[in-house]
Scaffold this active site. Structure first.
Site, PDB file in Angstrom:
ATOM      1  N   MET A  14      26.772  -7.463  32.395  1.00  0.00           N
ATOM      2  CA  MET A  14      25.933  -6.558  31.611  1.00  0.00           C
ATOM      3  C   MET A  14      26.520  -6.384  30.218  1.00  0.00           C
ATOM      4  SD  MET A  14      24.670  -3.666  34.349  1.00  0.00           S
ATOM      5  CE  MET A  14      23.433  -3.011  33.218  1.00  0.00           C
ATOM      6  N   GLY A  17      24.271  -9.808  26.197  1.00  0.00           N
ATOM      7  CA  GLY A  17      23.224 -10.245  25.280  1.00  0.00           C
ATOM      8  C   GLY A  17      22.168 -11.138  25.884  1.00  0.00           C
ATOM      9  N   LYS A  18      21.971 -11.052  27.200  1.00  0.00           N
ATOM     10  CA  LYS A  18      21.007 -11.936  27.851  1.00  0.00           C
ATOM     11  C   LYS A  18      19.572 -11.658  27.397  1.00  0.00           C
ATOM     12  CE  LYS A  18      22.396 -10.582  31.886  1.00  0.00           C
ATOM     13  NZ  LYS A  18      23.437  -9.663  31.356  1.00  0.00           N
ATOM     14  N   ASP A  89      13.522 -13.401  32.623  1.00  0.00           N
ATOM     15  CA  ASP A  89      14.579 -12.401  32.453  1.00  0.00           C
ATOM     16  C   ASP A  89      14.963 -11.825  33.818  1.00  0.00           C
ATOM     17  OD1 ASP A  89      16.346 -10.921  30.848  1.00  0.00           O
ATOM     18  OD2 ASP A  89      14.960  -9.234  30.680  1.00  0.00           O
ATOM     19  N   GLU A  90      16.200 -11.311  33.928  1.00  0.00           N
ATOM     20  CA  GLU A  90      16.699 -10.686  35.161  1.00  0.00           C
ATOM     21  C   GLU A  90      16.498 -11.602  36.369  1.00  0.00           C
ATOM     22  OE1 GLU A  90      18.499  -8.171  34.855  1.00  0.00           O
ATOM     23  OE2 GLU A  90      17.880  -7.261  32.964  1.00  0.00           O
ATOM     24  N   ALA A  91      16.886 -12.858  36.197  1.00  0.00           N
ATOM     25  CA  ALA A  91      16.618 -13.879  37.216  1.00  0.00           C
ATOM     26  C   ALA A  91      17.401 -13.664  38.506  1.00  0.00           C
ATOM     27  CB  ALA A  91      16.932 -15.266  36.648  1.00  0.00           C
ATOM     28  N   CYS A 147      35.569  -6.815  28.623  1.00  0.00           N
ATOM     29  CA  CYS A 147      35.776  -5.727  29.569  1.00  0.00           C
ATOM     30  C   CYS A 147      35.739  -4.384  28.842  1.00  0.00           C
ATOM     31  CB  CYS A 147      37.122  -5.925  30.267  1.00  0.00           C
ATOM     32  SG  CYS A 147      37.612  -4.569  31.355  1.00  0.00           S
TER      33      CYS A 147
END
EC number: 2.7.1.21
Length: 202
Positions: A14, A17-18, A89-91, A147
């Site tokens: 998370m 930048g996806k 998205d959110e695959a 992180c």
């Protein structure tokens, strides 16, 4: 000789930048007059159902993917006149059989499919959709972020409830920065709660 389509999986923790990447890819295609099909699973309703939204505030509508939907039939039925690409998205929330259906889109319709999502859940286990993508995708690419507690590369995310790390519970629990922190392996096991409290006080 025509260019052969491929199935891509771009994954990252998370905050890597996806969503902004999928929005950028869609914009690049459309700025050249090419049509894309942007889709997102029904379960992801953080910013409203059928929305791809980045943390920096950019957003666009997307076609909703239902859990029992046959994605090959959807794309085949929508393919008029022709999509230059399918963007998902959110695959990680895809069913494994839906990943196989996307592979058929690539192989039988010769349409590139680019998927974006998490690889691991908050308990550091593979999501089923991500697992299948890793198994069958033509190209894998990691999107990197750091992180929340150190400068190392984040490899997953850790779920927090009332400031306490959670190591059990439902795999899917929709939330954002208030619930999840990108972490490296070390701080997944041993998060610095003092630092987290200090960040919350700022």
């Amino acid at each position: 000789m025509s260019i052969l389509a491929q199935l891509y999986f771009e994954y990252g923790a998370m905050g890597s930048g996806k969503s902004i990447e999928i929005l950028k890819v869609a914009h690049n295609y459309e700025s050249q007059g090419k049509e894309v099909l942007v889709m997102t699973p029904l379960v992801d309703d953080r910013f409203g159902v059928g929305k791809v939204t980045s943390r920096i505030g950019l957003s666009r509508d997307a076609q909703v993917i239902h859990p029992d939907e046959n994605l090959f039939e959807t794309v085949q039925g929508e393919k008029t006149p022709s999509f230059s690409a399918v963007l998902i998205d959110e695959a990680q929330f895809l069913e494994p059989e839906q990943v196989d259906q996307l592979a058929r889109v690539v192989d039988e319709l010769n349409v590139p499919v680019m998927t974006f999502g998490l690889k691991n859940d908050a308990f550091n286990q593979l999501f089923e959709g991500a697992k299948r993508l890793i198994e069958v995708a033509d190209k894998l690419e990691e999107m990197k972020t750091i992180c929340s507690f150190c400068g190392r590369k984040a490899t997953t995310q850790l779920r927090f409830t009332d400031g306490k790390p959670q190591y059990e519970g439902a795999q899917v629990q929709i939330g954002g920065d208030e619930m999840y922190k990108p972490v490296c392996r070390k701080h997944w096991h041993n998060p610095d709660l003092t630092m987290l409290e200090e960040q919350g006080d700022k």
